[in-house]
Scaffold this motif. Structure first.
Motif, PDB file in Angstrom:
ATOM      1  N   GLN A 342       0.824  -1.213   0.000  1.00  7.70           N
ATOM      2  CA  GLN A 342       0.000   0.000   0.000  1.00  7.70           C
ATOM      3  C   GLN A 342       0.858   1.264   0.000  1.00  7.70           C
ATOM      4  O   GLN A 342       0.507   2.266  -0.637  1.00  7.70           O
ATOM      5  N   THR A 343       1.995   1.208   0.688  1.00  6.59           N
ATOM      6  CA  THR A 343       2.907   2.354   0.678  1.00  6.59           C
ATOM      7  C   THR A 343       3.428   2.627  -0.724  1.00  6.59           C
ATOM      8  O   THR A 343       3.552   3.783  -1.157  1.00  6.59           O
ATOM      9  N   ALA A 344       3.744   1.553  -1.457  1.00  8.78           N
ATOM     10  CA  ALA A 344       4.228   1.725  -2.831  1.00  8.78           C
ATOM     11  C   ALA A 344       3.149   2.332  -3.722  1.00  8.78           C
ATOM     12  O   ALA A 344       3.430   3.222  -4.544  1.00  8.78           O
ATOM     13  N   PHE A 345       1.896   1.897  -3.580  1.00  8.18           N
ATOM     14  CA  PHE A 345       0.822   2.414  -4.421  1.00  8.18           C
ATOM     15  C   PHE A 345       0.422   3.843  -4.041  1.00  8.18           C
ATOM     16  O   PHE A 345      -0.213   4.541  -4.841  1.00  8.18           O
ATOM     17  N   ASP A 346       0.783   4.280  -2.853  1.00 13.24           N
ATOM     18  CA  ASP A 346       0.533   5.668  -2.443  1.00 13.24           C
ATOM     19  C   ASP A 346       1.725   6.573  -2.714  1.00 13.24           C
ATOM     20  O   ASP A 346       1.667   7.763  -2.403  1.00 13.24           O
ATOM     21  N   GLY A 347       2.783   6.044  -3.289  1.00  6.48           N
ATOM     22  CA  GLY A 347       4.006   6.807  -3.516  1.00  6.48           C
ATOM     23  C   GLY A 347       4.078   7.429  -4.892  1.00  6.48           C
ATOM     24  O   GLY A 347       3.068   7.538  -5.605  1.00  6.48           O
TER      25      GLY A 347
END
Length: 881
Positions: A342-347
């Motif tokens: 999820q952190t990657a997709f919010d980056g």
């Protein structure tokens, strides 16, 4: 000058080979885990098998509550009793492609042995009364509804957008809430796609201006209900895992593939004008599984398993990775957290500029492209994906790739296997006696084996490796039944139902504890499954350390005791078989540990036992073998060795020290004791004695040292000869082809070709010549001239010339000695005795130079031939000149 470079090149090549051979397998690569025990197919316990009339058992659907296992194979679907798949109650449903469809498949150039069949690729529950299935149907996919009660086909329909054409293409799919999602390479153009097949509207990925998926090979998918208890009113999400062609810059230019995870929102229905019937929430990111200190990247994803936590944010998943080089076997298992995904997709996003991908640094539209509909969107009157502005959709269309790479938990793999390829994996969570929840991994290999492993404090421990099939074949699928406490394994030839654990295989307390199996524990007499014991207070288990609980070593029963009586000077092997691959043997003599196992001490140890070299009287005593595992000494064997002196030879008999009467060998049984000694040692063992020494033992020691030195010298010579042969074979390319002359032209050729470059070859000379060459003939090479040996038993043919023999290295010159037939040993070519009655001439190749001995050699040879012609009564045969 050119030849002088060859040895240098070979030295450099040898250095590179040694470096490559050691990379990336350094001595500290502790992730390469060895299975503790190896179980062959003959030692399987409690297994059930199924092998039908078809092959390629690929898809499985387990309905644990109802007790049924559905299996899709090539042109058949089976309904089995999950309790025992070997029962005769198995139902089969034939689903064969028609003869006309197979004929059309052949006309398209497909393989009639593999591709022109109906391979069942999808099998899932559609509703309470029907299953839904899809098959390749000889390169024209079809789908069907199956009536569960009658187990018959209810209806067929087109399947070209739900199932791949090719049975070898990666595929994943599932049905959630009456909606079917699938991902594969569907059409003849092999364009990868993630689709929602029903209900309407159907959605798919976009292929312009830059394709969202590039030759993607899908291995798995997962559905997470992230809307449950969401504070932002989030949507449920679908995750797809695959490997695709690499387009982004990496530190390793040789990598052409990369592992990915993609995400779409369940409530996505496409855009209004832009991205119509296309995903508006598609995003993808890279999965990394590497060993940083060795700069090793495993970039091909082969299998995935997702474990949903009590809170969706605690979800984790395991992935099996391999190398893209097909001739190199290596596998790794990495663990990931859904929070990192999820952190990657919010980056930040990646953008394509000048055919290169780099991080996007411009302005990002609001609301954020690729996100699901949340309360923030609803506040802006955006209630569905069709309400999204065109600038947001255009941005999502152009920037589907995320910049942040998803690293594994701990930054490195949990498990590495250097000599095999993992194919499929599934995970089972077990609560041990200590209250910890352990992840047990069941991993199939490409040669039909199953690894049972457990994750302990961030490391993997492989409990055992199990051979499931006699024929080597990859594991296709794995499904776990918690109700039946079994795992179902499918391969090309059939299915196997294996218990999750075979605790009865461990026969002692330490064997049970050393296994570190969370499913097993010691009850004082047997190793049992903890699930069968409601009261577990008296059970012994130590998954964390694998060494605690078995305090009384004598409680493990008895160890077989042997007595050996041998003659002095004999070599004695004391066998000690250790079943654990993680245990190491240790030996004691009269209660004292043998520290040195070298020639100087008169001992050698190996996997099969202890070898006493040239037994001496001082080496008599009580020997005990221990299996040391997890710093615990467990006795395995006990021996009392008595070394008898050799009697002096008498005038009547010659004693044979190796021929011993059977009465010298006795066998008894004694209880197991600790290394410190005990009653058995007091009764059966002589008093402690120092290690053997003296002139007799020194003789054996020097002989052994001499043998070792001889082996080392021979090994060095083999290495040098290998290098020389490689160099000579490389130089042989520049040697001109040897011209062949017929038998009738031979004498004329020798007389007329003296003054210029000549090539001649003599097959054999008859044994009627008056003399024989004694000694060893050699092939000589001087000034670029090569002499070649022509086999004497090869029949000459007027149509084919025999292949030229490889050049030989130049030996030292022979002494100038006259033989019985008058030929000198220093001639440029020699006659060699063959089969006792004929001779072979070594072929000579001149390069414009004539040896000073050439004329004398020609005359002498003509004399021999002339004499042979007058003394022979019959015509020469095919083996003569």
């Amino acid at each position: 000058m050119r030849r002088a470079k060859h040895p240098i090149c070979m030295v450099v090549l040898g250095s590179l080979v040694s470096v490559i051979w050691g990379w990336p397998f350094g001595p500290h690569l502790d992730m390469d885990v060895t299975p503790r025990t190896t179980v062959h197919i003959s030692g399987l316990l409690g297994c059930n098998r199924f092998r039908g009339a078809v092959v390629n058992y690929s898809s499985m659907l387990l309905e644990d509550g109802l007790g049924f296992l559905y299996v899709g194979a090539r042109e058949a679907i089976y309904k089995m009793d999950a309790t025992n798949i070997s029962h005769n109650s198995t139902l089969s449903l034939e689903w064969v492609a028609s003869a006309e469809q197979k004929r059309q498949c052949l006309s398209k150039g497909k393989n009639n042995q593999t591709e022109c069949y109906n391979h069942v690729r999808f099998l899932d529950r559609y509703n309470d009364t029907h299953l839904y299935t899809c098959g390749t149907h000889a390169f024209r996919p079809r789908c069907a509804y199956i009536d569960v009660a009658q187990f018959t086909f209810a209806r067929f329909e087109e399947g070209k957008e739900k199932c791949p054409y090719d049975p070898t293409k990666g595929y994943t799919g599932f049905i959630i809430d009456g909606e079917m999602y699938s991902a594969s390479q569907y059409e003849f153009r092999s364009i990868a796609d993630i689709r929602r097949n029903f209900p309407f509207p159907n959605l798919r990925t976009d292929d312009s201006p830059s394709r969202w998926l590039l030759e993607a090979d899908f291995v798995g998918s997962a559905f997470l209900r992230e809307s449950v208890n969401s504070s932002i009113g989030d949507d449920d999400k679908l995750y797809f895992f695959f490997t695709e062609r690499n387009v982004e810059p990496t530190a390793y230019s040789s990598q052409t593939r990369v592992a990915r995870v993609a995400r779409v929102c369940k409530g996505d229905i496409g855009g209004q004008r832009t991205l119509q019937r296309k995903w508006t929430s598609f995003l993808k990111a890279r999965l990394v599984c590497s060993i940083p200190e060795y700069e090793l990247q495993l970039n091909v994803l082969r299998s995935i398993h997702v474990i949903e936590g009590a809170d969706v944010q605690d979800t984790i998943f395991y992935g099996v990775f391999g190398l893209e080089w097909r001739n190199v076997k290596m596998s790794a298992v990495c663990q990931y957290s859904i929070r990192d995904v999820q952190t990657a997709f919010d980056g930040p996003y990646m953008e394509l500029q000048d055919s290169k991908w780099r991080e996007y640094t411009g302005k990002v539209p609001d609301p954020r492209p690729g996100s699901c509909i949340t309360d923030q969107h609803r506040a802006l009157l955006i209630n569905s994906s069709r309400d999204l502005p065109d600038n947001v959709l255009n941005f999502a269309r152009r920037y589907p790739l995320m910049a942040i790479q998803i690293q594994p938990v701990g930054g490195r793999p949990l498990l590495l296997q250097r000599s095999l390829d993992y194919t499929k994996m599934t995970v089972h969570q077990v609560t041990g006696l200590d209250g910890h929840v352990y992840d047990m991994l069941f991993i199939g290999t490409d040669d039909g084996w199953l690894h049972r492993a457990v994750k302990i404090r961030g490391r993997m421990h492989i409990i055992e490796e199990i051979q499931l099939f006699r024929e080597k074949q990859p594991i296709n699928n794995l499904v776990i039944s918690q109700k039946q406490e079994s795992i179902y394994v499918s391969a090309n030839s059939g299915l196997v139902q294996v218990p999750l654990s075979s605790c009865e295989r461990y026969t002692s307390c330490y064997d049970c504890v050393f296994a570190r199996d969370p499913l097993c524990a010691w009850d004082g007499r047997l190793c049992v499954e903890i699930s069968s014991y409601p009261n577990r207070s008296r059970l012994i288990q130590d998954v964390q350390m694998g060494s605690r609980g078995c305090t009384n070593i004598t409680s493990d029963g008895f160890v077989t005791h042997h007595t050996r009586v041998v003659m002095a000077g004999d070599d004695v092997l004391l066998q000690c078989e250790i079943h654990s691959n993680l245990a190491s043997p240790r030996w004691t003599l009269n209660g004292q540990q043998l520290q040195g196992y070298a020639v100087d001490f008169g001992f050698r140890t190996g996997n099969d036992g202890l070898l006493i070299i040239g037994a001496q009287i001082q080496q008599s005593g009580h020997y005990r073998c221990y299996a040391v595992e997890n710093n615990v000494w467990v006795p395995v064997r006990s021996y009392v060795v008595r070394v008898q002196p050799v009697s002096p030879p008498s005038s009547h008999t010659s004693p044979n020290p190796t021929a011993l009467p059977e009465s010298f060998f006795t066998t008894a049984t004694a209880p197991t004791l600790s290394p410190s000694g005990g009653p058995v040692e007091q009764l059966l063992s002589p008093p402690p004695a120092p290690l053997p020494s003296g002139p007799e033992f020194q003789t054996f020691r020097h002989m052994e040292a001499m043998y070792i030195s001889l082996v080392a010298v021979l090994g060095g010579l083999c290495l040098v000869l290998t290098v020389v042969l490689l160099y000579v074979s490389f130089c042989a390319r520049s040697v001109p082809n040897v011209r062949k002359y017929s038998r009738q032209e031979f004498s004329v050729t020798m007389a007329t070709e003296r003054k210029r470059s000549s090539h001649f070859e003599l097959k054999t000379v008859s044994s009627h010549c008056n003399g024989r060459i004694e000694g060893r003939s050699r092939a000589m090479s001087q000034d670029g001239e090569f002499l070649q040996i022509i086999s004497a038993d090869v029949q000459s043919s007027p149509c084919k010339d025999p292949p030229p023999a490889p050049p030989l290295p130049m030996p030292p010159p022979l002494p100038s000695t006259e033989y019985a037939n008058g030929l000198s040993a220093t001639l440029p070519s020699m006659l060699r005795k063959m089969n006792g009655n004929s001779y072979m001439l070594l072929t000579q190749t001149d390069s414009g130079m004539t040896s000073p001995l050439y004329h004398s050699f020609t005359e002498e040879l003509n004399k021999i031939l002339e004499k042979r012609k007058h003394t022979q009564d019959i015509q020469p045969d095919e083996s003569s000149v």
